[in-house]
Design an enzyme around this catalytic site. Structure first.
Site, mmCIF file in Angstrom:
data_model
loop_
_atom_site.group_PDB
_atom_site.id
_atom_site.type_symbol
_atom_site.label_atom_id
_atom_site.label_comp_id
_atom_site.label_asym_id
_atom_site.label_seq_id
_atom_site.Cartn_x
_atom_site.Cartn_y
_atom_site.Cartn_z
ATOM 1 N N SER A 170 -9.488 -1.842 7.037
ATOM 2 C CA SER A 170 -8.906 -1.580 5.715
ATOM 3 C C SER A 170 -8.054 -2.674 5.114
ATOM 4 C CB SER A 170 -8.118 -0.266 5.756
ATOM 5 O OG SER A 170 -9.025 0.806 5.945
ATOM 6 N N LYS A 200 0.863 -1.192 0.000
ATOM 7 C CA LYS A 200 0.000 0.000 0.000
ATOM 8 C C LYS A 200 0.892 1.232 0.000
ATOM 9 C CE LYS A 200 -3.956 1.482 2.884
ATOM 10 N NZ LYS A 200 -4.681 1.116 4.114
ATOM 11 N N SER A 216 -9.364 0.637 2.998
ATOM 12 C CA SER A 216 -8.601 1.556 2.190
ATOM 13 C C SER A 216 -7.444 0.880 1.450
ATOM 14 C CB SER A 216 -8.074 2.708 3.049
ATOM 15 O OG SER A 216 -7.272 2.224 4.092
#
Lengths: 68, 462
Positions: B179, B79, B155
């Site tokens: 997330s 990420k 996310s």
């Protein structure tokens, strides 16, 4: 809805007062979205505020010194 | 000859045996990403030069007969809120693009490199991690590989999509309120949110430090456990990192789970779920031979408290930028951060006190239970741009509601493995296997058993 939720006017007052206290400029364009989000947070927060906690319940984070 | 969708441990075995070249595996992964990621928008940067150099170094070790690591030659991506040396840490934002490049890798990236893994790039996310759908205005929405009209979750949406698309076998994400677990569910892959404080967050951009966790996603339980094991260990640079010794989960993956006491969370976790989510849990419960139902009191209030803490800490973290350049935030996050910055202290403190109370209540449940089952998301992936959805007959806003079932669990840092349930012709959906603090290995062994039985799996999207 929790019985002691703030009215729309009260949320607006809260937003304006706290923004001023934090020197956080809120333009007229930004203000409605912030008020709407604060209304949502307020409803959730009231459900937390109305829950009776024993006085000895401390906040979860605990300050611990790093090992010497 | 390695298949394009080969798992991490399969790749490592071939590379370590000298039967596959880390360089060829890496070049193939990079080529695959360039060829197909346009359909999914999971990657935001490729670290091509670094990856090729790392892969060449692994091949050199193997040729010399030096052990190259348990994840030797495994291409992986992270990420884009993890520090990667030489790359600016964008954290899904426009604002961060003007920051200087990271001076050093995040701790967990250093540890994966030490295990032989090859970093090929960074992945799309909701701005500053404040979202459950990865509909990022600056970098575009990440599209679900199982149906590109649908969200990948957030996310860590890029982390889920890159796996489901077969681009890499391993990714890293972060989880503050769901997330890792939400993208794992919506993309149909495995995800691990460890116990709060288990894995070092040093070198990852914070969102709400009280609740932030980092963890791996993968297409098999063994790969998930291998990554988790490689990243463990104390790190004094992360104040929340507990300093526990490494407790490897891989050796016990195939151990018997007959003695584990397993229960299904009811009440809040069923009232806020669609039939597809409840049915997925029921199928998993049946294969684990449990019908025991367990109630967590005040789960709704826990979700509310997590919401308040998240908004307040997130708003405070970004206060300086909110004062001077609010217009540069993603419209999807800006008003939420602004409102969060204005939260009265009493609400925040009370939420943290409630957290202490709630933790003691939930931990009592684990006196008699080892694993709790709940859906990871109320439903399967919604359409990109969808503003509302119907959950159990109620119309709710899509984006904040996607994390309703994950928030009350991460609120007190319990370890969770998400296992993906696939149904022919339908979108996948994940189930949370929730363990007591520090018992990641138990949740992983249950996940492994379900995978061996064919109940859960993470095939690459067709």
């Amino acid at each position: 809805m929790p019985s002691n939720s703030l009215s729309r006017k009260e949320v607006e007052t809260l937003v304006d007062a706290n923004a001023a206290a934090l020197a956080l400029p809120l333009t007229e364009a930004l203000r409605p979205g912030v008020v709407e989000n604060m209304s949502r947070i307020c409803t959730l927060a009231q459900s937390v505020m109305e829950f009776p906690l024993p006085a000895e319940t401390e906040p979860a984070p605990v300050f611990i010194h790093a090992p010497g | 000859m390695l298949r394009a969708d080969a798992g991490a441990l399969a790749i490592a075995a071939e590379v370590n045996a000298g039967r596959a070249s880390a360089l060829e595996v890496t070049e193939a992964a990079l080529a695959r990403i360039c060829r197909v990621d346009g359909d999914f928008n999971s990657f935001t940067d490729l670290t091509r030069e670094r990856a090729l150099a790392e892969a060449a170094a692994i091949d050199a070790l193997v040729r010399k007969g030096t052990p190259a690591g348990p994840l030797a030659g495994v291409p992986y991506a992270v990420k884009n809120l993890f520090d990667v040396k030489g790359l600016t840490t964008r954290a899904g934002s426009k604002i961060n693009r003007s920051l200087p490049p990271a001076a050093a890798d995040a701790t967990v990236i250093r540890r994966l490199a030490a295990a032989g893994a090859i970093l090929v790039g960074t992945l799309n996310m909701d701005e500053y991690a404040y979202g459950f759908t990865t509909e990022n205005t600056h970098d575009g929405a990440t599209r679900n590989p199982h149906d590109t009209s649908r969200v990948a979750g957030g996310s860590s949406g890029g982390s889920g999509a890159a796996l489901a698309a077969g681009l890499v076998p391993l990714t890293l994400g972060t989880d503050t309120n769901g997330s890792i677990r939400v993208p794992a569910s919506l993309c149909g892959v495995f995800g691990l949110k460890p116990t709060y404080g288990r894995l070092s967050r040093h070198g990852s951009a914070s969102f709400a430090a009280s609740l932030d966790h980092i963890g791996p996603l993968a297409r098999s339980v063994a790969d998930l456990a291998a990554a988790y094991d490689a990243m463990q260990g104390p790190d004094t640079h992360d104040p929340a990192c507990a300093g526990r010794p490494v407790e490897r989960a891989t050796p016990g993956l195939n151990s018997t789970i007959d003695d584990l006491r397993i229960g299904i969370l009811d009440d809040y976790f069923e009232q806020n779920a669609e039939p597809e989510a409840i049915d997925a849990v029921a199928t998993v419960a049946q294969s684990l031979s449990t019908r025991l139902r367990v109630r967590i009191s005040e789960a709704a209030r826990a979700r509310a408290a997590a919401f308040v803490i998240t908004a307040s800490e997130g708003g405070n973290l970004h206060l300086s930028d909110l004062r001077t350049r609010a217009a540069d935030f993603d419209p999807m996050t800006r008003d939420r951060f602004l409102a969060g910055a204005l939260i009265p202290a009493a609400w925040y403190i009370q939420a943290q006190r409630f957290r202490s109370w709630y933790r003691s209540q939930v931990l009592r449940i684990f006196d008699n239970i080892d694993i709790l089952l709940a859906p990871a998301t109320p439903c399967s992936a919604t359409a990109i741009g969808q503003e509302t959805m119907v959950i159990a007959g109620k119309t709710v806003p899509t984006r904040p509601s996607m994390g309703m079932l994950t928030q009350p669990i991460s609120f007190i840092g319990l370890p969770v493995v998400v296992v993906p349930f696939h149904r022919p012709g339908r979108m996948p959906i994940g189930i949370q296997l929730i363990a007591a603090p520090w018992r990641e290995a138990q949740a992983l062994s249950v996940a492994a058993m379900l995978e061996r039985g064919g109940v859960v799996s993470a095939p690459v999207a067709k």
